[in-house]
Design an enzyme around this catalytic site. Structure first.
Site, mmCIF file in Angstrom:
data_model
loop_
_atom_site.group_PDB
_atom_site.id
_atom_site.type_symbol
_atom_site.label_atom_id
_atom_site.label_comp_id
_atom_site.label_asym_id
_atom_site.label_seq_id
_atom_site.Cartn_x
_atom_site.Cartn_y
_atom_site.Cartn_z
ATOM 1 N N LYS A 155 -27.215 25.079 15.218
ATOM 2 C CA LYS A 155 -28.053 26.041 14.500
ATOM 3 C C LYS A 155 -28.527 27.146 15.460
ATOM 4 C CE LYS A 155 -29.578 22.579 11.104
ATOM 5 N NZ LYS A 155 -30.752 21.861 10.541
ATOM 6 N N TYR A 215 -26.693 24.752 1.795
ATOM 7 C CA TYR A 215 -27.842 23.888 1.523
ATOM 8 C C TYR A 215 -28.211 23.855 0.038
ATOM 9 C CZ TYR A 215 -28.863 23.015 6.487
ATOM 10 O OH TYR A 215 -28.821 22.597 7.797
ATOM 11 N N ASN A 236 -34.412 21.940 14.335
ATOM 12 C CA ASN A 236 -33.804 20.694 14.808
ATOM 13 C C ASN A 236 -32.366 20.839 15.317
ATOM 14 O OD1 ASN A 236 -32.636 20.951 12.311
ATOM 15 N ND2 ASN A 236 -33.317 18.977 11.508
ATOM 16 N N HIS A 266 -26.667 20.590 12.803
ATOM 17 C CA HIS A 266 -26.347 20.029 11.487
ATOM 18 C C HIS A 266 -25.141 19.106 11.616
ATOM 19 C CE1 HIS A 266 -25.155 19.673 7.282
ATOM 20 N NE2 HIS A 266 -23.920 19.915 7.702
ATOM 21 N N GLU A 313 -18.032 20.734 3.096
ATOM 22 C CA GLU A 313 -18.558 21.667 4.100
ATOM 23 C C GLU A 313 -17.434 22.249 4.962
ATOM 24 O OE1 GLU A 313 -21.611 19.370 6.072
ATOM 25 O OE2 GLU A 313 -22.899 19.423 4.293
HETATM 26 P P1 IDP Z 1 -30.223 16.653 7.849
HETATM 27 O O1 IDP Z 1 -30.020 17.976 8.555
HETATM 28 O O2 IDP Z 1 -30.683 15.586 8.808
HETATM 29 O O3 IDP Z 1 -29.029 16.228 7.030
HETATM 30 P P2 IDP Z 1 -31.508 17.373 5.323
HETATM 31 O O4 IDP Z 1 -32.464 16.510 4.578
HETATM 32 O O5 IDP Z 1 -30.132 17.536 4.765
HETATM 33 O O6 IDP Z 1 -31.459 16.835 6.836
HETATM 34 O O7 IDP Z 1 -32.181 18.795 5.489
HETATM 35 C C1 IDP Z 1 -31.431 19.892 5.959
HETATM 36 C C2 IDP Z 1 -32.254 20.652 6.955
HETATM 37 O O8 IDP Z 1 -33.403 21.198 6.299
HETATM 38 C C3 IDP Z 1 -32.840 19.829 8.096
HETATM 39 O O9 IDP Z 1 -31.922 19.613 9.160
HETATM 40 C C4 IDP Z 1 -33.999 20.685 8.522
HETATM 41 O O10 IDP Z 1 -33.561 21.780 9.354
HETATM 42 C C5 IDP Z 1 -34.479 21.251 7.204
HETATM 43 N N1 IDP Z 1 -35.583 20.450 6.674
HETATM 44 C C6 IDP Z 1 -35.514 19.219 6.092
HETATM 45 N N2 IDP Z 1 -36.734 18.785 5.738
HETATM 46 C C7 IDP Z 1 -37.594 19.764 6.098
HETATM 47 C C8 IDP Z 1 -39.019 19.919 5.998
HETATM 48 O O11 IDP Z 1 -39.730 19.039 5.517
HETATM 49 N N3 IDP Z 1 -39.543 21.070 6.507
HETATM 50 C C9 IDP Z 1 -38.774 22.053 7.057
HETATM 51 N N4 IDP Z 1 -37.449 21.949 7.180
HETATM 52 C C10 IDP Z 1 -36.859 20.824 6.705
HETATM 53 MG MG MG Z 2 -28.225 17.057 5.298
#
Ligand code: IDP
Ligand code: MG
Length: 148
Positions: A9, A49, A112, A115, A126
């Site tokens: 990212k 997303y 974070n 992805h 994807e």
């Molecule tokens: P993942 O990346 O571990 O698969 P997902 O639930 O698919 O997690 O969420 C996609 C991305 O959305 C996360 O990696 C993170 O960057 C963002 N995200 C998920 N939950 C939150 C939140 O509660 N606050 C802000 N960003 C979030």
């Molecule tokens: Mg995800």
């Protein structure tokens, strides 16, 4: 052989963590099948997303994904989707184990770093979305030293 879509990212790119991500997947024995750097359009981020579009953080997530270049990759290997998720760590970095990428390199869920596809079907979807041109098909010289 299974394939997964891995994306560094914008924060991971800006923080100089591209090599760390490649290193973890490469040293494990997975094969890199495609890689490119690009800016992401709002439309493309929203597509990637789409399943999170009803979440309160969706708009912020899309802005984050469009805030700088990303590095898109396809990695291949036995069980690479599930194992890739382990290498990456939990969605919330504070819950990620040390030794995982998120557990070692970040703090906040909205920054974070990386992805990774969460299932074989979403990986296929994807890979098609990010690499409509296809991936690089080639023979792997180390095959017999990694797989029995
Ligand atoms: P993942 O990346 O571990 O698969 P997902 O639930 O698919 O997690 O969420 C996609 C991305 O959305 C996360 O990696 C993170 O960057 C963002 N995200 C998920 N939950 C939150 C939140 O509660 N606050 C802000 N960003 C979030
Ligand atoms: Mg995800």
């Amino acid at each position: 052989m299974e394939r997964t879509y891995i994306m560094i990212k914008p924060d991971g790119v800006q923080r100089g963590l591209i090599h760390k991500v490649i290193e973890r997947f490469e040293q494990r024995g997975f094969y890199l099948k495609a890689m490119k750097m690009q800016m992401v359009t709002k439309e493309h981020a929203e597509k990637h997303y789409a399943d999170l579009s009803s979440k309160p953080f969706f708009a912020g997530l899309v802005t984050y994904m469009c805030s700088g270049p990303v590095v898109c990759m396809v990695w291949e290997g036995k069980d690479v989707v599930k194992t890739g998720r382990k290498i990456i760590g939990a969605t919330n970095p504070l819950a990620s184990e040390p030794g995982s990428l998120r557990g070692d390199f970040c703090i906040e869920v909205g920054r974070n770093v990386i992805h990774g596809s969460d299932a074989v079907e979403s990986a296929q979807h994807e890979i098609g979305l990010w690499f409509p041109e296809g991936v690089c098909e080639y023979e792997h010289a180390l095959q017999k030293w990694i797989y029995e």
